[in-house]
Design a protein around this motif. Structure first.
Motif, mmCIF file in Angstrom:
data_model
loop_
_atom_site.group_PDB
_atom_site.id
_atom_site.type_symbol
_atom_site.label_atom_id
_atom_site.label_comp_id
_atom_site.label_asym_id
_atom_site.label_seq_id
_atom_site.Cartn_x
_atom_site.Cartn_y
_atom_site.Cartn_z
ATOM 1 N N MET A 1 0.840 -1.182 0.000
ATOM 2 C CA MET A 1 0.000 0.000 0.000
ATOM 3 C C MET A 1 0.881 1.239 0.000
ATOM 4 O O MET A 1 1.719 1.405 0.866
ATOM 5 C CB MET A 1 -0.905 0.021 1.229
ATOM 6 C CG MET A 1 -2.129 -0.832 1.059
ATOM 7 S SD MET A 1 -3.171 -0.938 2.541
ATOM 8 C CE MET A 1 -3.594 0.732 2.843
ATOM 9 N N ASN A 2 0.643 2.080 -0.981
ATOM 10 C CA ASN A 2 1.400 3.314 -1.094
ATOM 11 C C ASN A 2 0.575 4.445 -0.476
ATOM 12 O O ASN A 2 -0.533 4.737 -0.904
ATOM 13 C CB ASN A 2 1.704 3.591 -2.569
ATOM 14 C CG ASN A 2 2.673 4.728 -2.749
ATOM 15 O OD1 ASN A 2 3.019 5.413 -1.790
ATOM 16 N ND2 ASN A 2 3.113 4.927 -3.975
ATOM 17 N N VAL A 3 1.120 5.088 0.542
ATOM 18 C CA VAL A 3 0.399 6.138 1.257
ATOM 19 C C VAL A 3 0.124 7.331 0.342
ATOM 20 O O VAL A 3 -0.933 7.967 0.437
ATOM 21 C CB VAL A 3 1.192 6.565 2.516
ATOM 22 C CG1 VAL A 3 0.501 7.713 3.230
ATOM 23 C CG2 VAL A 3 1.373 5.393 3.465
ATOM 24 N N ASP A 4 1.018 7.631 -0.558
ATOM 25 C CA ASP A 4 0.801 8.754 -1.481
ATOM 26 C C ASP A 4 -0.409 8.511 -2.374
ATOM 27 O O ASP A 4 -1.201 9.432 -2.619
ATOM 28 C CB ASP A 4 2.050 8.978 -2.346
ATOM 29 C CG ASP A 4 3.231 9.517 -1.554
ATOM 30 O OD1 ASP A 4 2.980 10.157 -0.503
ATOM 31 O OD2 ASP A 4 4.377 9.295 -1.979
ATOM 32 N N ASN A 5 -0.563 7.271 -2.843
ATOM 33 C CA ASN A 5 -1.731 6.946 -3.669
ATOM 34 C C ASN A 5 -3.023 7.070 -2.871
ATOM 35 O O ASN A 5 -4.041 7.540 -3.388
ATOM 36 C CB ASN A 5 -1.615 5.532 -4.231
ATOM 37 C CG ASN A 5 -0.594 5.435 -5.337
ATOM 38 O OD1 ASN A 5 -0.192 6.442 -5.909
ATOM 39 N ND2 ASN A 5 -0.156 4.223 -5.624
ATOM 40 N N ILE A 6 -2.993 6.651 -1.616
ATOM 41 C CA ILE A 6 -4.185 6.745 -0.776
ATOM 42 C C ILE A 6 -4.555 8.208 -0.543
ATOM 43 O O ILE A 6 -5.729 8.582 -0.615
ATOM 44 C CB ILE A 6 -3.966 6.000 0.562
ATOM 45 C CG1 ILE A 6 -3.850 4.499 0.296
ATOM 46 C CG2 ILE A 6 -5.104 6.280 1.534
ATOM 47 C CD1 ILE A 6 -3.462 3.689 1.507
ATOM 48 N N MET A 7 -3.570 9.046 -0.278
ATOM 49 C CA MET A 7 -3.845 10.473 -0.061
ATOM 50 C C MET A 7 -4.391 11.132 -1.325
ATOM 51 O O MET A 7 -5.307 11.956 -1.256
ATOM 52 C CB MET A 7 -2.579 11.193 0.415
ATOM 53 C CG MET A 7 -2.154 10.830 1.801
ATOM 54 S SD MET A 7 -3.457 11.223 2.964
ATOM 55 C CE MET A 7 -3.174 9.999 4.204
ATOM 56 N N ASP A 8 -3.867 10.758 -2.476
ATOM 57 C CA ASP A 8 -4.386 11.289 -3.743
ATOM 58 C C ASP A 8 -5.836 10.851 -3.944
ATOM 59 O O ASP A 8 -6.693 11.646 -4.362
ATOM 60 C CB ASP A 8 -3.525 10.818 -4.917
ATOM 61 C CG ASP A 8 -2.162 11.484 -4.955
ATOM 62 O OD1 ASP A 8 -2.004 12.550 -4.308
ATOM 63 O OD2 ASP A 8 -1.258 10.938 -5.624
ATOM 64 N N ALA A 9 -6.116 9.593 -3.640
ATOM 65 C CA ALA A 9 -7.478 9.075 -3.790
ATOM 66 C C ALA A 9 -8.434 9.784 -2.844
ATOM 67 O O ALA A 9 -9.577 10.099 -3.219
ATOM 68 C CB ALA A 9 -7.498 7.575 -3.538
#
Length: 49
Positions: A1-9
């Motif tokens: 799980m990439n935290v940056d992708n989650i924040m973007d989502a």
């Protein structure tokens, strides 16, 4: 799980939720306005008969 992708989502998701909320409010206001206009015209029609 990439935290940056989650924040973007999450950023995209909250913008979408706000957009849906605003659209819902605009639709509700238009329906209420049309209802008031329609009831005013209906009262005018009943008094003419």
């Amino acid at each position: 799980m990439n935290v940056d992708n989650i924040m973007d989502a999450l950023q995209i998701m909250w913008k979408g939720m706000v957009g849906i909320f605003v659209a819902l409010i605009v639709i509700m206001l238009v329906v209420m306005l049309m209802s008031k206009i329609g009831s005013k015209n209906q009262k005018d029609d009943q008094t003419e008969k």
